[in-house]
Structures are given as structure tokens and as C-alpha cells.
Design a protein around this motif. Structure first.
Motif, PDB file in Angstrom:
ATOM      1  N   UNK A 179       1.416  53.042-146.163  1.00  0.00           N
ATOM      2  CA  UNK A 179       2.034  51.858-146.811  1.00  0.00           C
ATOM      3  C   UNK A 179       0.955  50.815-147.102  1.00  0.00           C
ATOM      4  N   UNK A 180       1.022  50.185-148.236  1.00  0.00           N
ATOM      5  CA  UNK A 180       0.011  49.207-148.604  1.00  0.00           C
ATOM      6  C   UNK A 180       0.185  47.928-147.828  1.00  0.00           C
ATOM      7  N   UNK A 181      -0.912  47.198-147.700  1.00  0.00           N
ATOM      8  CA  UNK A 181      -0.916  45.936-146.975  1.00  0.00           C
ATOM      9  C   UNK A 181      -0.353  44.832-147.865  1.00  0.00           C
ATOM     10  N   UNK A 182       0.802  44.204-147.472  1.00  0.00           N
ATOM     11  CA  UNK A 182       1.382  43.150-148.308  1.00  0.00           C
ATOM     12  C   UNK A 182       0.505  41.926-148.433  1.00  0.00           C
ATOM     13  N   UNK A 183      -0.338  41.689-147.395  1.00  0.00           N
ATOM     14  CA  UNK A 183      -1.246  40.549-147.463  1.00  0.00           C
ATOM     15  C   UNK A 183      -2.226  40.715-148.613  1.00  0.00           C
ATOM     16  N   UNK A 184      -2.709  41.967-148.746  1.00  0.00           N
ATOM     17  CA  UNK A 184      -3.625  42.251-149.856  1.00  0.00           C
ATOM     18  C   UNK A 184      -2.964  41.961-151.194  1.00  0.00           C
ATOM     19  N   UNK A 185      -1.690  42.368-151.311  1.00  0.00           N
ATOM     20  CA  UNK A 185      -0.960  42.101-152.556  1.00  0.00           C
ATOM     21  C   UNK A 185      -0.852  40.629-152.840  1.00  0.00           C
ATOM     22  N   UNK A 186      -0.621  39.834-151.796  1.00  0.00           N
ATOM     23  CA  UNK A 186      -0.507  38.392-151.999  1.00  0.00           C
ATOM     24  C   UNK A 186      -1.817  37.789-152.440  1.00  0.00           C
ATOM     25  N   UNK A 187      -2.915  38.248-151.812  1.00  0.00           N
ATOM     26  CA  UNK A 187      -4.236  37.734-152.173  1.00  0.00           C
ATOM     27  C   UNK A 187      -4.569  38.060-153.619  1.00  0.00           C
ATOM     28  N   UNK A 188      -4.293  39.314-153.977  1.00  0.00           N
ATOM     29  CA  UNK A 188      -4.593  39.732-155.354  1.00  0.00           C
ATOM     30  C   UNK A 188      -3.728  38.960-156.350  1.00  0.00           C
ATOM     31  N   UNK A 189      -2.449  38.770-156.017  1.00  0.00           N
ATOM     32  CA  UNK A 189      -1.571  38.006-156.908  1.00  0.00           C
ATOM     33  C   UNK A 189      -2.063  36.595-157.117  1.00  0.00           C
ATOM     34  N   UNK A 190      -2.481  35.950-156.010  1.00  0.00           N
ATOM     35  CA  UNK A 190      -3.006  34.596-156.126  1.00  0.00           C
ATOM     36  C   UNK A 190      -4.288  34.568-156.951  1.00  0.00           C
ATOM     37  N   UNK A 191      -5.125  35.570-156.733  1.00  0.00           N
ATOM     38  CA  UNK A 191      -6.380  35.640-157.483  1.00  0.00           C
ATOM     39  C   UNK A 191      -6.115  35.802-158.977  1.00  0.00           C
ATOM     40  N   UNK A 192      -5.101  36.598-159.306  1.00  0.00           N
ATOM     41  CA  UNK A 192      -4.755  36.759-160.719  1.00  0.00           C
ATOM     42  C   UNK A 192      -4.326  35.422-161.326  1.00  0.00           C
ATOM     43  N   UNK A 193      -3.423  34.714-160.609  1.00  0.00           N
ATOM     44  CA  UNK A 193      -2.933  33.445-161.126  1.00  0.00           C
ATOM     45  C   UNK A 193      -4.035  32.432-161.315  1.00  0.00           C
ATOM     46  N   UNK A 194      -4.932  32.352-160.315  1.00  0.00           N
ATOM     47  CA  UNK A 194      -6.023  31.390-160.410  1.00  0.00           C
ATOM     48  C   UNK A 194      -6.997  31.765-161.524  1.00  0.00           C
ATOM     49  N   UNK A 195      -7.350  33.061-161.626  1.00  0.00           N
ATOM     50  CA  UNK A 195      -8.285  33.510-162.664  1.00  0.00           C
ATOM     51  C   UNK A 195      -7.734  33.294-164.058  1.00  0.00           C
ATOM     52  N   UNK A 196      -6.425  33.571-164.217  1.00  0.00           N
ATOM     53  CA  UNK A 196      -5.798  33.383-165.527  1.00  0.00           C
ATOM     54  C   UNK A 196      -5.807  31.907-165.916  1.00  0.00           C
ATOM     55  N   UNK A 197      -5.438  31.020-164.960  1.00  0.00           N
ATOM     56  CA  UNK A 197      -5.353  29.593-165.263  1.00  0.00           C
ATOM     57  C   UNK A 197      -6.714  29.022-165.650  1.00  0.00           C
ATOM     58  N   UNK A 198      -7.769  29.430-164.916  1.00  0.00           N
ATOM     59  CA  UNK A 198      -9.113  28.923-165.224  1.00  0.00           C
ATOM     60  C   UNK A 198      -9.563  29.388-166.608  1.00  0.00           C
ATOM     61  N   UNK A 199      -9.372  30.683-166.887  1.00  0.00           N
ATOM     62  CA  UNK A 199      -9.781  31.223-168.187  1.00  0.00           C
ATOM     63  C   UNK A 199      -9.011  30.547-169.318  1.00  0.00           C
ATOM     64  N   UNK A 200      -7.704  30.405-169.146  1.00  0.00           N
ATOM     65  CA  UNK A 200      -6.869  29.790-170.175  1.00  0.00           C
ATOM     66  C   UNK A 200      -7.331  28.357-170.460  1.00  0.00           C
ATOM     67  N   UNK A 201      -7.606  27.616-169.398  1.00  0.00           N
ATOM     68  CA  UNK A 201      -8.049  26.242-169.573  1.00  0.00           C
ATOM     69  C   UNK A 201      -9.390  26.144-170.270  1.00  0.00           C
ATOM     70  N   UNK A 202     -10.313  27.024-169.900  1.00  0.00           N
ATOM     71  CA  UNK A 202     -11.642  27.006-170.524  1.00  0.00           C
ATOM     72  C   UNK A 202     -11.559  27.310-172.011  1.00  0.00           C
ATOM     73  N   UNK A 203     -10.782  28.342-172.367  1.00  0.00           N
ATOM     74  CA  UNK A 203     -10.647  28.726-173.771  1.00  0.00           C
ATOM     75  C   UNK A 203     -10.012  27.592-174.566  1.00  0.00           C
TER      76      UNK A 203
END
Length: 887
Positions: A1-25
Motif C-alpha cells: 500500500x502506498x504511503x498517504x503522507x507521500x501523496x500529500x507531500x506530492x499534492x502540495x508540491x504540485x499546487x505550489x509549483x503550479x502557482x509559482x509558474x502561473x504567477x511568473x508567466x
């Protein structure tokens, strides 16, 4: 079974990375001109995803097993943010190979980032959600074997998507029925694709015409449209037809057996479309995207028959076009999905056939690509040649310069000259760049030297020639268009060509009936076929008596080179149009090799540069009927050999320099018995009037931006019967004209007098009433003209009067009503004309049209009941700078 903590970290990383890129563009997209196209596309992608970003973040958390695709995307977004910041720091100080390499590399990386984000949101995320759902079902069902088989089936979706085109080709036995995916190195079409999609979103327009010069990338653009993810998201069924096979009008003219050829083309057209529809209906195999390769008329039992045999059907026979089209409409109706039909490379003569494809089906649209802007399809998008940045990138890519570092031995100036010579035309950039790939610098220099010596890109690169020559295939009743096109090479590259200069030339060479309307119609046809651009500077109502002196034509430099190349296929002395470019004081070798070369041309064009000293070599040109002289110097002398051009009918002298020039040797024209038309631009001629008196055949005189005040002001000549054929005088933008010469009022044959934009002219001669044959009097934009003389009442043949933009005229002549033949009166923006019109206006019983502004329109209200056929038209304000000269 996958680690749910890892999923949360990755989800947060996606949201933060998307927001930064969107703002820069968002922050830099308006500031970085050189990457505007691809950054605009990336911004559009991020804008579409932004409202759903939080949901995507939650979905990633819910998956509780982050896929490597998600992690890879996060890394790409982080690197993408750094890349966008790098792009914002590039400054264009000068064109360089290093700049081209960086621009191409960054553009490619930005495109890859955009594609990765689109693919993740539209494909990868959906597949992961499906797999997670199936895994949960496995836990509930506890049927391990069945679950594993089902899961394996879902994992194979991606492979099925990649192979579905192959499945269809295998089923139907045809390898040519798929649309090839556009190459990844396409340059400069991201913004046109975005604009094209925006136009397609207009639900009121069922048909969109994509038009451009041959070789600009129309087919590439519609292939991009076919594969575009936005189109797929809309679930639009796409059908692409390469439409050579629908041009039966063309084939009918070529075929000796017209009836059989007609049946073949009609038959194969329907077979291809029916097969296309059959694929649409077979949704579980084909999906949503369909392409049908073009069919050729030379294979009557080939592709079409094969299609229906594979589909298990016999080839139908149709008795008429209507029956075939009706059946096609019924088949398309059965799809019950949005449909986009793309007809690519449609040629003139097929407009009526396109109309037959316009079915009354919900969510059905047609995109037509053509080299011709068909007037009957006004909803259109014109694809222009590449801008400087994209042209440099495409050329460097084609020449494989992007793989080299700054130590490349190809000088930057060589690259710039080749790119400039290609004029932003993609096919030229690719072919020329490809031909130089891997070549040493001396090979580049050799080719450039040949270009400077008069060789064209068509001499060594047949692919570009073949592509553009197709645009010059005209039907038998339009072969005159090719003559017009070839004549356009008579004027310098990258310069405006006066529309009236062309009218004068073509009237004498090609239109003996002297019907201007035919010439303008043909000029518009060249414009519609993207072989030239006709720019109309004024759009304020009707076109007054076919007057086009403020309008002009431009032509792409590569098209001009094509016209010259085709003209040069005959021996120099035998050409019917001879186009000569002189650099400095160095005429071509053929001119100096003989003492007095004898040429056979009807049209002679000579262009000189700013270093020319008017030192002419002699030449014999007894057959020349049209002479075009283009120059750039402050002083210019007509060549002495003009004196012996006994067949000369029209002379066009144009100064393309910044300053007005003094023209000498004008008296040489006295000896020309057949000279009927003279057009002079930006020159000063002290001896003008004395020369005119001896030109008994002269019919038309045009002076544009000339200094004529001295010549007119000092003239005291006796006209009498010296100008028995002069019927038209045009004076435009002659700023030193302060009075009209008295002798002009003695030119009794005069029918048209047009004076425009002569701002220092305060009055007209009282004797203008002597011009009893005058039919057109145009006094447009003479801002200091204070009144019309009372003698104007004697112009009983006057049918058109134009005083538009004459700001100082405050009243009309008391007896203007005696102009009993007046049918049109133009008085727009006569701002001081505010008082009641004279009562004699009621006598203008032939007056049909008045064109004016809103304030002047009110002055006509009391007279409408007395003038039964009168229409008062309020002209819309037209503010543009097209009339400004280009320097």
C-alpha cells in the motif's frame, strides 16, 4: 500500500509549483516580445487549468500512490519557472547566432513544458484515477484474478490510444489514412493556432477561410489544429480532406473525355467522404479523430473502390451531384457529434462545391484553406509570413545552426542576409537553410554573391519555385492575371506601387477599351489570390469616378523575385518586358557589350539607386510602349534614348528618395507622337508647361507630391489647340501649389480635374467656367480653399462634384442649381459649411447621391421632398494612416 503522507507531500508540491509558474508567466508574458507566441500559449494552458488546480491537488492526494509522471511534472514546472525567468533576461541588442540558438532552444523547452502539462491533465491523471478506482474495486470484490485482468486492461489504455491509428489502418488495409503529427520543431504558428481556435468558437459562423501565400504553412497549421488538445477536449470529430480531388472544374478543362472525368471526380469524392463517415460511426475502433487522404482522378478504380470493398459495401452510382451530396449529409447526420470538416488547399473555381458542403447540421463547422481569399467567404483568417524572430529561428534550425556554439565559422551577417532574402516565407527559409546545412562559410558567401549579382533563390532551389508557380495557374479566361503579376516586377522591392501608375500602364498595354473597372477587378483578383496586396486608403462612401490615386499596391519580395525570374527565362534582347536594376553607375554587361543594343520589349523598367549619376549608356528601344523609371537621387535626367521611343504611350517616373528631386531632360518627350499618359511623383520640373504644349497626343497628366508652383506660376503659354486630347489632370499632395495657371482653363477637352491635399490653394480661377466639357471636379482636402467661383454654374456637363474635407468653404455658389447634370455631390467634413443651402438646390433634379457627415446631412433635410431620387448618405469616419508615404 502506498504511503498517504507521500501523496500529500506530492499534492502540495504540485499546487505550489503550479502557482509559482502561473504567477511568473503572468508577470512576464507581456514584456517578452521574442517569446510572445509560445508564452501566450503556455499562459492560455495555465489559465484553463487554474480554476481546477485545487481539485487536481486533492485528486493527487486521493490517489495515495503518486506516479512518476506527477513527480516528473513537478520537476518540469520548477525548471520551467527558472526557464521563464531566463527568457525575461534576454535582451536584443543586435542579431547574433548566439541569440538565435538561445531563442530556438528556449522556445523548444517552453513548448515541451506546455505539452507536458496538457498531457498530464488530459491523459495521465485520468488514467491514474481509473487505475486507483479499479484497485479499490479489487479490494471490495476480492476476486484477485478478475481484478488483475481488469487492471491490466486499464493499464493498456495508453498503448491502445497510441496504436488506434494503426488498428484502423490494419482493418481497412490503408496506410495513408492518418494525419501525420506535426513536427516538434515548428516555429511561429502557436499564436496563429490560438487565434484560429478563437475564431472557430464563434457559433454564428459555420465556415472559416484560412488563406495565405503558398508556402506560408496553411497545411501545417490545420494539422496542428487536428492534433491540438483543446480541440480534442471539445470532443469535436475532425475530418481532414486534402481537396485537390474536389476541383472538378480544373480537371474538366484538362480532360478530353469530360463526361467520364466528371463521373470519376464526383464518384471518388463521395466514396472518400462516405468512408470518412463510416469511420466516424465506428466509434469504438476509431475514436474521435479522422483523416481521409486525397484521391487522384487518374485512378478511377483505385482508392475509392478499395475503401468501400474494405467496408463491405459495393461502390454506389450517383446520377447527379445533388444525390451524392444529399447522401453525404445523411451520413454525417448519423454521427451526432460535433464535426469539424477541413478542406485543405482549395483552388479557385471550387467555391460552389464548398457551398454544397455547408449542411444544416448542429455543431458542424468547416475550415477551408486556400491561397485565394474567396470574396464569398468573408469570415477568414490570413496567415502572414513569419516575423523576424521566428524567421531567424526557423532558418537556424533548418541549417542546423542551433547545434553549434558561438565558435561557428558562419558570420552573423550571412545569416541575416539569407533570412532577409527569404522574406519570412517558411518554405524559402527551410529550403535555403537546408541547402546550406553543413556547408562552409565560403559556400554561403558564394550564394550570397550570386544573389547580389541578380541571381534569385529560384535559380538553384526548385522546390520553392514549384510551390509558388502553382499560384500562377490561371483558367483560360484569366490568363491576363499572369501578365499583370509579371508587370509588378517593374517596381522596386519593398516599396509601395501607386494603383494609378498600374492603371495607366495596364490601360495602354492590356486594356485597349480603357475600362478602368476591368483593371481594378483584375487587381482585386491578384489581391484575393495573395499575389499582391491592394491597400485602399479611404473608405468613406462610394468610390468617386474610379479614382485611386491615393491607393497603392505592395508585393512580397519573394513574389517580386518570382516575377523577375519568370521574365528572365527569355534572352535579354528578346524579352517583352525588360526589368533592369542598376547599382551605382554599373549597368548590366549585356548593355555595355554592344554599342547600341536593340531590345524588343514593350515594357521597359529601369531602377537606379542613390549613387547613380544619370550617366546613361545608349540603347535602341523602338518597341517600348510603357517606360517605368525608378530612382532615389536629388537630381535625375531622363535618358536621351527616350527621344527615339516612337511607340511610347505611357511614362511613369517615381522618386523613391526622401527628398524631392529636380527632373531634367523633360523636353525629350516633345518628340513622342504617341505619348498619352504621364505620371510624375516627387519631382520638380521647371520646364513642365512648355513641354506639355507640344504633346498633342497627351490624354492624362498625373502629378503626385511634385513641386509645381514655380512651373505653374510663371507660365504664360498660349494653349489654344495645342492640347486637343488632354482630358484628365490629377494634382495630389503638391504643397507649393498656390494658384492654378490660367492656361488650364483653356484646355477645353478637359473632362476630369482632380486636385486633392493641396493645402495652400485658396481659390480657383474664375475662368474655370470655360471648361464646359468638365464632368468630374474633385477638390478634396484643399483645406485653404475658401469658396467655389460663381462661374462654376456654367459647367453644365458636370456630374460629380467633390469638396470633402475642404475646411474653409463656408457657403455654396448661389446658382449651383444650374448644374443640371450633377448626380453626385460629396461634401463630408466641410466644417464651416453650416448655414442654409441656397434655394437653387431644388433645381438639381438629377442629383441621386449626397455623401456628407451628420451635421451637413441636416442641411439637406428641407430639400428631400423636392428631390425625389435623392439619397443622403452619412459617411462613417475613417481614421487610418495608410495614406502616409513609406520611407
Amino acid at each position: 500500500m502506498a504511503d498517504p503522507v507521500t501523496g500529500a507531500v506530492v499534492g502540495a508540491a504540485f499546487g505550489e509549483g503550479f502557482a509559482i509558474l502561473h504567477g511568473t508567466v503572468k508577470h512576464v508574458v507581456r514584456e517578452i516580445v521574442m517569446f510572445k507566441s509560445i508564452l501566450g500559449r503556455l499562459e492560455s494552458t495555465l489559465d484553463r487549468i487554474a480554476p481546477q488546480a485545487q481539485k487536481i491537488k486533492e485528486l493527487i492526494l486521493a490517489l495515495d500512490r503518486p506516479e512518476k509522471e506527477i513527480k516528473n511534472l513537478i520537476e518540469k514546472m520548477e525548471k520551467g519557472n527558472e526557464l521563464v525567468l531566463k527568457c525575461s533576461k534576454i535582451k536584443i541588442k543586435r542579431w547574433s547566432l548566439n541569440y538565435c540558438v538561445k531563442a530556438y532552444s528556449y522556445s523548444k523547452q517552453l513548448k515541451e513544458l506546455n505539452d507536458a502539462i496538457e498531457k498530464f491533465c488530459q491523459v495521465d491523471l485520468a488514467l491514474q484515477i481509473a487505475r486507483t478506482g479499479l484497485e479499490n474495486s479489487v479490494k471490495l470484490d476480492r476476486n484477485t484474478n478478475i481484478a488483475q485482468q481488469t487492471l491490466a486492461g486499464v493499464n493498456g489504455i495508453r498503448d491502445q490510444m497510441n496504436n488506434q491509428n494503426l488498428d484502423v489502418r490494419m482493418r481497412f488495409g490503408l496506410r495513408t489514412l492518418s494525419v501525420p503529427k506535426p513536427r516538434d520543431d515548428i516555429v511561429g504558428l502557436d499564436l496563429p493556432l490560438k487565434e484560429l481556435k478563437q475564431l472557430l468558437s464563434n457559433k454564428k459562423e459555420p465556415l472559416l477561410l484560412l488563406t495565405a501565400l503558398g508556402g506560408c504553412g496553411k497545411t501545417t497549421l490545420v494539422k496542428m489544429l487536428f492534433w491540438d488538445e483543446d480541440i480534442k477536449v471539445l470532443s469535436i470529430v475532425i475530418a481532414v480532406l486534402l481537396a485537390y480531388f474536389i476541383l472538378w472544374n480544373y480537371f474538366l478543362k484538362k480532360s478530353s473525355d469530360q463526361e467520364n472525368m466528371y463521373k470519376v471526380i464526383r464518384h471518388e469524392m463521395f466514396l472518400s467522404c462516405s468512408f470518412l463517415t463510416a469511420l466516424c460511426l465506428d466509434r469504438h475502433i476509431w475514436g474521435k479523430y479522422i483523416f481521409c487522404q486525397r484521391f487522384t482522378s487518374s485512378q478511377p478504380e483505385g482508392h475509392g473502390t478499395k475503401l468501400f470493398k474494405h467496408n463491405g459495401e459495393d461502390c454506389p452510382e450517383f446520377q447527379s451531384d445533388e444525390e451524392a451530396i444529399d447522401q453525404l449529409e445523411q451520413l454525417l447526420n448519423e454521427i451526432r457529434q460535433p464535426i469539424l470538416l477541413i478542406l485543405d488547399d482549395v483552388w479557385p473555381g471550387s467555391e460552389s462545391l464548398i457551398e454544397k458542403f455547408k449542411f444544416n447540421i448542429p455543431d458542424y463547422k468547416i475550415v477551408v484553406t486556400s491561397r485565394t481569399a474567396f470574396p464569398r467567404f468573408p469570415y477568414r483568417y490570413k496567415l502572414n509570413p513569419l516575423n523576424r524572430v521566428d524567421a531567424m529561428s526557423l532558418f537556424c534550425n533548418s541549417a542546423s545552426l542551433q547545434d553549434q556554439d558561438e565558435s561557428s565559422d558562419i558570420p552573423e551577417e550571412y545569416i541575416e542576409k539569407f533570412v532577409s532574402g527569404c522574406g519570412g516565407l517558411p518554405i524559402a527559409l527551410k529550403v535555403i537553410g537546408g541547402s546550406l546545412r553543413g556547408q562552409l562559410a565560403d559556400v554561403w558567401l558564394s550564394k550570397l554573391t550570386k544573389w547580389s549579382e541578380g541571381h534569385s533563390i529560384f535559380d538553384s532551389d526548385a522546390e520553392v519555385l514549384v510551390c509558388l508557380q502553382k499560384s500562377l495557374e490561371f483558367s483560360a479566361d484569366k490568363t491576363i492575371l499572369k501578365e499583370y503579376f509579371m508587370d509588378l516586377g517593374s517596381f522596386p522591392e519593398d516599396q509601395r506601387i501607386s494603383a494609378t501608375a498600374l492603371i495607366d500602364m495596364w490601360t495602354e498595354l492590356h486594356e485597349p477599351s480603357e475600362e478602368v473597372v476591368h483593371i481594378i477587378s483584375n487587381l482585386r483578383e491578384l489581391h484575393n489570390r495573395n499575389l499582391a496586396s491592394l491597400v485602399m486608403t479611404r473608405k468613406d462612401g462610394t468610390k468617386i469616378d474610379y479614382y485611386y490615386n491615393e491607393d497603392f499596391v505592395t508585393q512580397h519580395d519573394v513574389l517580386r523575385d518570382l516575377a523577375i525570374h519568370l521574365n528572365n527565362q527569355e534572352p535579354v534582347l528578346q524579352r517583352k518586358r525588360l526589368i533592369v536594376d542598376i547599382s551605382g553607375n554599373n549597368p548590366p554587361k549585356w548593355w555595355t557589350e554592344q554599342k547600341q543594343p536593340l531590345i524588343n520589349a514593350r515594357l521597359l523598367s529601369i531602377s537606379t539607386d542613390e549613387l547613380f549619376s544619370s550617366s546613361w549608356c545608349n540603347i535602341q528601344a523602338p518597341e517600348v510602349e510603357a517606360l517605368v523609371l525608378n530612382f532615389q537621387t536629388r537630381n535625375y535626367a531622363l535618358p536621351e534614348f527616350v527621344e527615339k521611343m516612337v511607340k511610347l504611350k505611357v511614362i511613369v517616373v517615381t522618386n523613391y528618395g526622401f527628398f524631392p528631386a529636380e527632373l531634367s531632360n523633360f523636353q525629350l518627350l516633345r518628340s513622342l507622337p504617341n505619348l498619352t499618359r504621364i505620371r510624375l511623383e516627387k519631382v520638380s520640373i521647371p520646364s513642365l508647361c512648355k513641354t506639355l504644349v507640344l504633346l498633342r497626343s497627351l490624354k492624362k497628366l498625373s502629378l503626385f507630391m511634385c513641386n509645381i508652383g514655380q512651373a505653374f506660376g510663371n507660365s504664360t503659354i498660349q494653349v489654344l489647340d495645342s492640347l486637343p486630347n488632354l482630358m484628365e489632370i490629377n494634382i495630389d499632395y503638391c504643397n507649393d501649389l498656390v494658384e492654378l495657371p490660367g492656361w488650364l482653363c483653356e484646355v477645353l477637352p478637359l473632362k476630369k480635374l482632380r486636385i486633392s491635399n493641396c493645402h495652400k490653394l485658396p481659390l480657383l480661377p474664375e475662368r474655370i467656367g470655360n471648361l464646359t466639357n468638365l464632368e468630374v471636379l474633385r477638390l478634396r482636402s484643399c483645406t485653404e480653399l475658401s469658396k467655389l467661383p460663381d462661374s462654376i454654374k456654367s459647367l453644365h456637363k458636370l456630374s460629380i462634384l467633390d469638396i470633402s474635407d475642404c475646411l474653409s468653404i463656408c457657403k455654396l455658389p448661389k446658382h449651383i442649381g444650374e448644374l443640371h447634370s450633377l448626380t453626385e455631390f460629396h461634401m463630408k467634413e466641410c466644417l464651416r459649411l453650416r448655414n442654409q443651402l441656397p434655394p437653387s438646390i431644388m433645381e438639381l433634379q438629377q442629383l441621386k447621391l449626397v455623401v456628407c457627415d451628420e451635421e451637413r446631412a441636416k442641411l439637406w433635410e428641407p430639400f428631400k421632398e423636392f428631390l425625389s431620387i435623392l439619397k443622403v448618405k452619412v459617411a462613417k469616419k475613417d481614421i487610418n494612416l495608410n495614406w502616409l508615404p513609406k520611407y
